[in-house]
Design a protein around this motif. Structure first.
Motif, PDB file in Angstrom:
ATOM      1  N   SER A 205       3.403   3.937   2.579  1.00 46.35           N
ATOM      2  CA  SER A 205       3.096   5.590   3.375  1.00 46.35           C
ATOM      3  C   SER A 205       4.309   6.149   4.256  1.00 46.35           C
ATOM      4  O   SER A 205       4.841   5.616   5.403  1.00 46.35           O
TER       5      SER A 205
ATOM      6  N   ASP B 239       3.138  -1.394   4.184  1.00 49.00           N
ATOM      7  CA  ASP B 239       2.607   0.088   4.049  1.00 49.00           C
ATOM      8  C   ASP B 239       3.531   0.955   3.861  1.00 49.00           C
ATOM      9  O   ASP B 239       4.532   1.068   4.639  1.00 49.00           O
TER      10      ASP B 239
ATOM     11  N   GLN C  80       0.029   5.413   1.178  1.00 50.71           N
ATOM     12  CA  GLN C  80      -1.452   6.365   0.990  1.00 50.71           C
ATOM     13  C   GLN C  80      -3.171   5.748   0.989  1.00 50.71           C
ATOM     14  O   GLN C  80      -3.345   6.669  -0.173  1.00 50.71           O
ATOM     15  N   ASN C  81      -3.432   4.662   0.761  1.00 51.35           N
ATOM     16  CA  ASN C  81      -4.400   4.013   0.342  1.00 51.35           C
ATOM     17  C   ASN C  81      -5.740   4.556   1.625  1.00 51.35           C
ATOM     18  O   ASN C  81      -5.281   4.617   3.052  1.00 51.35           O
ATOM     19  N   ASP C  82      -6.418   4.603   1.151  1.00 47.52           N
ATOM     20  CA  ASP C  82      -7.445   5.022   2.323  1.00 47.52           C
ATOM     21  C   ASP C  82      -7.780   2.979   2.823  1.00 47.52           C
ATOM     22  O   ASP C  82      -8.410   2.727   2.717  1.00 47.52           O
TER      23      ASP C  82
ATOM     24  N   GLN D 276     -10.852   1.139   1.910  1.00 53.62           N
ATOM     25  CA  GLN D 276     -10.842   0.383   0.946  1.00 53.62           C
ATOM     26  C   GLN D 276      -9.705  -1.033   1.736  1.00 53.62           C
ATOM     27  O   GLN D 276     -10.196  -1.865   1.101  1.00 53.62           O
ATOM     28  N   ILE D 277      -8.632  -0.997   2.427  1.00 56.66           N
ATOM     29  CA  ILE D 277      -7.960  -1.835   2.653  1.00 56.66           C
ATOM     30  C   ILE D 277      -8.685  -2.605   3.455  1.00 56.66           C
ATOM     31  O   ILE D 277      -8.457  -3.674   3.732  1.00 56.66           O
TER      32      ILE D 277
ATOM     33  N   CYS E  58       0.955  -1.913  -0.087  1.00 57.04           N
ATOM     34  CA  CYS E  58       0.608   0.261   0.008  1.00 57.04           C
ATOM     35  C   CYS E  58       0.259   1.180  -0.206  1.00 57.04           C
ATOM     36  O   CYS E  58       1.521   1.217   0.774  1.00 57.04           O
TER      37      CYS E  58
END
Length: 79
Positions: A56, A54, A28-30, A33-34, A26
């Motif tokens: 992010s 992650d 910067q995913n919402d 959504q994950i 991932c």
């Protein structure tokens, strides 16, 4: 499920364990959504091993990973 191999019936379920491994990378995913993705994977009637990687800057997915029993690796400096 039975298959016939060279005249011999084989039980596929006995030969192949019902197990999957899922790794999600991932950036910067919402979190919702994950969560939806992990929920779908864990709904399968299989033994599931989940991993969230992650990349992010912030570790905003750690709670989502924990909720679904996934391992969580935070790599904010991964180019």
């Amino acid at each position: 499920m039975l298959i016939n191999h060279c005249g011999t019936e084989l039980n596929v379920a006995a030969l192949c364990p019902q197990q999957i491994s899922c790794s999600v990378v991932c950036y910067q995913n919402d979190p919702a959504q994950i969560a939806h993705l992990l929920s779908s994977v864990t709904a399968a009637p299989l033994k599931v091993s989940l991993h969230v990687i992650d990349n992010s800057p912030q570790d905003g997915l750690v709670a989502v990973a924990q909720k679904f029993g996934a391992s969580y690796t935070h790599l904010p400096h991964n180019p």
